[in-house]
Design a protein around this motif. Structure first.
Motif, PDB file in Angstrom:
ATOM      1  N   PRO A 192      46.378  20.726  64.914  1.00  0.00           N
ATOM      2  CA  PRO A 192      46.461  20.023  63.637  1.00  0.00           C
ATOM      3  C   PRO A 192      45.959  20.889  62.499  1.00  0.00           C
ATOM      4  O   PRO A 192      45.057  21.708  62.659  1.00  0.00           O
ATOM      5  CB  PRO A 192      45.554  18.809  63.865  1.00  0.00           C
ATOM      6  CG  PRO A 192      45.574  18.598  65.344  1.00  0.00           C
ATOM      7  CD  PRO A 192      45.684  19.963  65.938  1.00  0.00           C
ATOM      8  N   GLY A 193      46.556  20.718  61.302  1.00  0.00           N
ATOM      9  CA  GLY A 193      46.239  21.576  60.176  1.00  0.00           C
ATOM     10  C   GLY A 193      44.921  21.251  59.528  1.00  0.00           C
ATOM     11  O   GLY A 193      44.119  20.455  60.000  1.00  0.00           O
ATOM     12  N   GLY A 194      44.690  21.887  58.360  1.00  0.00           N
ATOM     13  CA  GLY A 194      43.443  21.681  57.638  1.00  0.00           C
ATOM     14  C   GLY A 194      42.387  22.669  58.075  1.00  0.00           C
ATOM     15  O   GLY A 194      42.613  23.559  58.882  1.00  0.00           O
ATOM     16  N   THR A 195      41.209  22.499  57.496  1.00  0.00           N
ATOM     17  CA  THR A 195      40.066  23.346  57.816  1.00  0.00           C
ATOM     18  C   THR A 195      39.038  22.510  58.556  1.00  0.00           C
ATOM     19  O   THR A 195      38.707  21.407  58.127  1.00  0.00           O
ATOM     20  CB  THR A 195      39.449  23.934  56.546  1.00  0.00           C
ATOM     21  OG1 THR A 195      40.445  24.734  55.877  1.00  0.00           O
ATOM     22  CG2 THR A 195      38.248  24.801  56.869  1.00  0.00           C
ATOM     23  N   ILE A 196      38.556  23.013  59.655  1.00  0.00           N
ATOM     24  CA  ILE A 196      37.651  22.256  60.517  1.00  0.00           C
ATOM     25  C   ILE A 196      36.260  22.870  60.474  1.00  0.00           C
ATOM     26  O   ILE A 196      36.077  24.049  60.159  1.00  0.00           O
ATOM     27  CB  ILE A 196      38.163  22.232  61.964  1.00  0.00           C
ATOM     28  CG1 ILE A 196      38.388  23.663  62.491  1.00  0.00           C
ATOM     29  CG2 ILE A 196      39.471  21.438  62.068  1.00  0.00           C
ATOM     30  CD1 ILE A 196      38.799  23.742  63.952  1.00  0.00           C
ATOM     31  N   PHE A 197      35.264  22.066  60.798  1.00  0.00           N
ATOM     32  CA  PHE A 197      33.892  22.555  60.889  1.00  0.00           C
ATOM     33  C   PHE A 197      33.186  21.816  62.016  1.00  0.00           C
ATOM     34  O   PHE A 197      33.548  20.686  62.371  1.00  0.00           O
ATOM     35  CB  PHE A 197      33.135  22.372  59.568  1.00  0.00           C
ATOM     36  CG  PHE A 197      32.879  20.942  59.191  1.00  0.00           C
ATOM     37  CD1 PHE A 197      31.708  20.290  59.583  1.00  0.00           C
ATOM     38  CD2 PHE A 197      33.810  20.230  58.442  1.00  0.00           C
ATOM     39  CE1 PHE A 197      31.477  18.964  59.227  1.00  0.00           C
ATOM     40  CE2 PHE A 197      33.578  18.914  58.078  1.00  0.00           C
ATOM     41  CZ  PHE A 197      32.410  18.268  58.466  1.00  0.00           C
ATOM     42  N   ALA A 198      32.165  22.453  62.591  1.00  0.00           N
ATOM     43  CA  ALA A 198      31.419  21.843  63.685  1.00  0.00           C
ATOM     44  C   ALA A 198      30.171  22.657  63.965  1.00  0.00           C
ATOM     45  O   ALA A 198      30.084  23.849  63.628  1.00  0.00           O
ATOM     46  CB  ALA A 198      32.274  21.746  64.945  1.00  0.00           C
ATOM     47  N   LEU A 199      29.210  22.009  64.604  1.00  0.00           N
ATOM     48  CA  LEU A 199      28.048  22.693  65.160  1.00  0.00           C
ATOM     49  C   LEU A 199      28.481  23.362  66.457  1.00  0.00           C
ATOM     50  O   LEU A 199      28.959  22.708  67.377  1.00  0.00           O
ATOM     51  CB  LEU A 199      26.925  21.688  65.431  1.00  0.00           C
ATOM     52  CG  LEU A 199      25.688  22.215  66.170  1.00  0.00           C
ATOM     53  CD1 LEU A 199      24.936  23.233  65.319  1.00  0.00           C
ATOM     54  CD2 LEU A 199      24.776  21.067  66.568  1.00  0.00           C
ATOM     55  N   SER A 200      28.326  24.680  66.539  1.00  0.00           N
ATOM     56  CA  SER A 200      28.797  25.419  67.713  1.00  0.00           C
ATOM     57  C   SER A 200      27.695  25.718  68.706  1.00  0.00           C
ATOM     58  O   SER A 200      27.985  26.074  69.849  1.00  0.00           O
ATOM     59  CB  SER A 200      29.460  26.733  67.280  1.00  0.00           C
ATOM     60  OG  SER A 200      30.654  26.465  66.588  1.00  0.00           O
ATOM     61  N   SER A 201      26.452  25.636  68.302  1.00  0.00           N
ATOM     62  CA  SER A 201      25.344  25.844  69.235  1.00  0.00           C
ATOM     63  C   SER A 201      24.964  24.499  69.847  1.00  0.00           C
ATOM     64  O   SER A 201      25.520  23.459  69.512  1.00  0.00           O
ATOM     65  CB  SER A 201      24.155  26.483  68.519  1.00  0.00           C
ATOM     66  OG  SER A 201      23.790  25.706  67.392  1.00  0.00           O
ATOM     67  N   GLY A 202      23.998  24.524  70.764  1.00  0.00           N
ATOM     68  CA  GLY A 202      23.616  23.311  71.474  1.00  0.00           C
ATOM     69  C   GLY A 202      22.929  22.293  70.583  1.00  0.00           C
ATOM     70  O   GLY A 202      22.357  22.610  69.535  1.00  0.00           O
ATOM     71  N   GLN A 203      23.002  21.032  71.021  1.00  0.00           N
ATOM     72  CA  GLN A 203      22.336  19.955  70.299  1.00  0.00           C
ATOM     73  C   GLN A 203      20.826  20.019  70.535  1.00  0.00           C
ATOM     74  O   GLN A 203      20.358  20.590  71.511  1.00  0.00           O
ATOM     75  CB  GLN A 203      22.867  18.597  70.773  1.00  0.00           C
ATOM     76  CG  GLN A 203      24.355  18.394  70.550  1.00  0.00           C
ATOM     77  CD  GLN A 203      24.683  18.127  69.086  1.00  0.00           C
ATOM     78  OE1 GLN A 203      23.799  17.821  68.295  1.00  0.00           O
ATOM     79  NE2 GLN A 203      25.961  18.252  68.738  1.00  0.00           N
ATOM     80  N   GLY A 204      20.081  19.402  69.638  1.00  0.00           N
ATOM     81  CA  GLY A 204      18.630  19.354  69.796  1.00  0.00           C
ATOM     82  C   GLY A 204      17.921  20.404  68.961  1.00  0.00           C
ATOM     83  O   GLY A 204      18.531  21.333  68.440  1.00  0.00           O
ATOM     84  N   ARG A 205      16.604  20.259  68.856  1.00  0.00           N
ATOM     85  CA  ARG A 205      15.811  21.168  68.037  1.00  0.00           C
ATOM     86  C   ARG A 205      15.770  22.557  68.657  1.00  0.00           C
ATOM     87  O   ARG A 205      15.564  22.714  69.860  1.00  0.00           O
ATOM     88  CB  ARG A 205      14.387  20.616  67.892  1.00  0.00           C
ATOM     89  CG  ARG A 205      13.512  21.421  66.945  1.00  0.00           C
ATOM     90  CD  ARG A 205      12.212  20.707  66.672  1.00  0.00           C
ATOM     91  NE  ARG A 205      11.484  20.414  67.902  1.00  0.00           N
ATOM     92  CZ  ARG A 205      10.364  19.693  67.946  1.00  0.00           C
ATOM     93  NH1 ARG A 205       9.892  19.161  66.841  1.00  0.00           N
ATOM     94  NH2 ARG A 205       9.769  19.490  69.091  1.00  0.00           N
ATOM     95  N   CYS A 206      16.001  23.571  67.821  1.00  0.00           N
ATOM     96  CA  CYS A 206      16.005  24.948  68.302  1.00  0.00           C
ATOM     97  C   CYS A 206      15.677  25.860  67.131  1.00  0.00           C
ATOM     98  O   CYS A 206      15.571  25.420  65.975  1.00  0.00           O
ATOM     99  CB  CYS A 206      17.358  25.316  68.909  1.00  0.00           C
ATOM    100  SG  CYS A 206      18.759  25.056  67.796  1.00  0.00           S
ATOM    101  N   ALA A 207      15.483  27.136  67.417  1.00  0.00           N
ATOM    102  CA  ALA A 207      15.129  28.085  66.359  1.00  0.00           C
ATOM    103  C   ALA A 207      16.292  28.302  65.401  1.00  0.00           C
ATOM    104  O   ALA A 207      16.122  28.256  64.178  1.00  0.00           O
ATOM    105  CB  ALA A 207      14.697  29.411  66.982  1.00  0.00           C
ATOM    106  N   ILE A 208      17.480  28.548  65.920  1.00  0.00           N
ATOM    107  CA  ILE A 208      18.662  28.829  65.112  1.00  0.00           C
ATOM    108  C   ILE A 208      19.817  27.967  65.600  1.00  0.00           C
ATOM    109  O   ILE A 208      20.056  27.849  66.804  1.00  0.00           O
ATOM    110  CB  ILE A 208      19.066  30.320  65.189  1.00  0.00           C
ATOM    111  CG1 ILE A 208      17.942  31.211  64.658  1.00  0.00           C
ATOM    112  CG2 ILE A 208      20.347  30.575  64.407  1.00  0.00           C
ATOM    113  CD1 ILE A 208      17.652  31.022  63.188  1.00  0.00           C
ATOM    114  N   ALA A 209      20.535  27.374  64.674  1.00  0.00           N
ATOM    115  CA  ALA A 209      21.758  26.628  64.983  1.00  0.00           C
ATOM    116  C   ALA A 209      22.919  27.305  64.276  1.00  0.00           C
ATOM    117  O   ALA A 209      22.778  27.786  63.146  1.00  0.00           O
ATOM    118  CB  ALA A 209      21.633  25.174  64.540  1.00  0.00           C
TER     119      ALA A 209
END
Length: 501
Positions: free
Chosen positions: A51-68
């Motif tokens: 499907p078209g358009g521009t997509i975004f998402a969290l690519s690292s794991g869920q939960g508190r961490c140093a870097i997402a």
């Protein structure tokens, strides 16, 4: 449309016995497929683009961490980056830059993050992409995702949509996509290495080599159809094509014969622990995988780097109550499904009726199997070796090959693990060497289809049918790496991906 064997035979009859000059072009025209045309237009084998358009998402794991890591893909990625950083131009391509992120509407500071800009087509998906490496607190991640959602033209990604776009833009073949999915889900060293080989394109390269063989043979057959009567071709063209096709058939049979090993490597080898009551089966399972057992329990476990489904079963004995008989029935059923059987006997009680019955009914049939068959593999363990006296060479020499083990002290466990590693490598194949194995039923289906089509290749009887057989075989190989243009198959493959991948 694709032309059927009866229709092709009818076409040959209509053409008559006159010269077949130019008939190869008719054959190509009549085997034309709208799906194949669409795939060729896209240049990647996919039935349709994501499907078209521009997509975004969290690519690292869920939960508190140093870097997402949050990323976008699509034509509005540059706009999103400018909106969150208030910059007129993106940073240098593929270079990490520190930027203050603000909400595009309120101007509220969100985080100070590393920003990376990947202009298409030199990106994972082939589109313009942005990666935002933010601090991993849930409030920061939520704020940045909300900010991206407020940018016109952006929407949250669906599961696997980033990888699906990479496939749609020819960045990954379907076999490489499956390798990536297997890598994400890999839990053992052997699974990781096999997935990396497939992701690196080894299976795809092997298929390309096979396709080249088919193309060469098809070119020879069609040249003979068009020009054979003019004596303009070298002698032995058809004979060489036939030799190449038969060699390819042998290679395909070898891979199909070996297909179960790859599927075991991906899903796990069935290892069943069995034996008479009180032989120490549960103790052995607890050594290999801590936990409790009752009746039949199947648990995934990493055995010497290989994936296994370890089953503890009820003790095998006769003349018990109805409830225990059901446990014995389930144990025998699981035993029939096992790839590797760990038979456990009490080393201090080998002469008991239950031990003798187990040796006669379970061990003896397995030992007498032909070594060349795809047989179940047995490791016979004599547990409780710590109860034997030091001068107990009174071990029955008539016993099949076995190993001594003490689940209480752990003596003999290293030898067992080494023996298991050897057996698992035979059952799964060695992921470090040799040709890439087939890890999915889809691979096996298309290779079998290719082999079946080659069975119709008979250049000494009908060249038109022989040429169509090569086209059918080539089509199956292209489906293996390109998906064949069916959305249903693609949906099944990509549904295993997480949202950010």
């Amino acid at each position: 449309m694709s032309i059927s064997w009866p229709r092709l035979a009818h076409l040959r009859h209509v053409l008559g016995r006159r010269s077949l000059r130019g008939s190869a072009s008719w054959m190509r025209l009549l085997s034309f497929s709208p799906v194949s045309w669409l795939c060729a237009r896209q240049g990647n084998g996919a039935g349709s683009l994501a499907p078209g358009g521009t997509i975004f998402a969290l690519s690292s794991g869920q939960g508190r961490c140093a870097i997402a890591v949050i990323r976008t893909s699509g034509p509005a990625s540059g706009l999103a980056l400018r909106s969150l950083t208030a910059a007129r131009e993106p940073p240098p391509a593929r270079s990490a830059c520190l930027r203050l992120l603000r909400h595009p509407r309120s101007g509220e500071p969100l985080d100070r993050a590393l920003v990376l800009w990947f202009p298409g087509p030199q990106s994972f998906t082939g589109e313009d992409c942005v990666e935002l490496h933010v601090h991993g607190g849930s409030a920061v991640v939520s704020g940045v995702l909300q900010a991206l959602g407020s940018v016109p033209g952006l929407r949250p990604a669906e599961a696997g949509e980033f990888t699906r776009r990479a496939f749609a833009h020819g960045k990954l073949s379907l076999a490489e996509v499956e390798g990536l999915a297997d890598l994400i889900h890999a839990e053992t060293e052997a699974q990781r290495r096999q997935a990396l080989r497939q992701l690196d394109g080894e299976l795809g390269q092997l298929c390309q080599d096979w396709v080249k063989t088919l193309n060469k043979a098809l070119a020879h057959v069609e040249a003979y159809i068009d020009f054979g009567e003019d004596d303009n071709l070298e002698e032995g063209v058809l004979e060489q094509a036939d030799r190449d096709v038969r060699a390819l058939e042998a290679a395909l049979r070898s891979h199909l014969w070996d297909a179960r090993r790859g599927q075991r490597l991906r899903s796990g080898v069935h290892v069943v622990v069995t034996g008479p009551p009180n032989a120490g089966k549960s103790s052995l399972v607890n050594l290999l995988k801590p936990g409790t057992t009752r009746d039949v329990l199947e648990t995934p476990v990493d055995l010497a780097g290989f994936p296994a489904l370890l089953s503890d079963t009820a003790g095998l004995r006769e003349g018990v109550g109805a409830a225990e008989q059901e446990g014995v029935r389930r144990a025998r059923q699981r035993l029939e499904q096992a790839d590797i059987i760990l038979g456990v006997l009490d080393a201090s009680d080998l002469a008991s009726p239950s031990s003798c019955s187990f040796l006669n009914t379970v061990v003896a049939p397995l030992v007498t199997q032909s070594p060349d068959s795809s047989r179940q593999r047995l490791l016979l363990l004599l547990n409780k070796s710590d109860l034997l006296s030091t001068n107990a060479s009174a071990m029955d020499t008539a016993l099949p090959p076995h190993m001594l083990l003490s689940c209480r002290t752990g003596a003999g466990l290293d030898n067992l693990l080494q023996a298991l590693k050897t057996e698992l490598a035979v059952v799964c194949g060695d992921p470090f060497t040799g040709a890439p194995v087939l890890t999915r039923a889809r691979h096996q289906h298309h290779l079998q289809g290719c082999l079946d089509a080659l069975g119709h290749f008979q250049p000494d009887t009908d060249l038109a049918l022989a040429a169509e057989a090569l086209r059918q075989a080539r089509r199956h190989l292209s489906h293996l790496t390109g998906g064949g243009g069916t959305e249903e198959i693609l949906d099944l493959i990509f549904q295993d991906f997480c949202v950010g991948k």
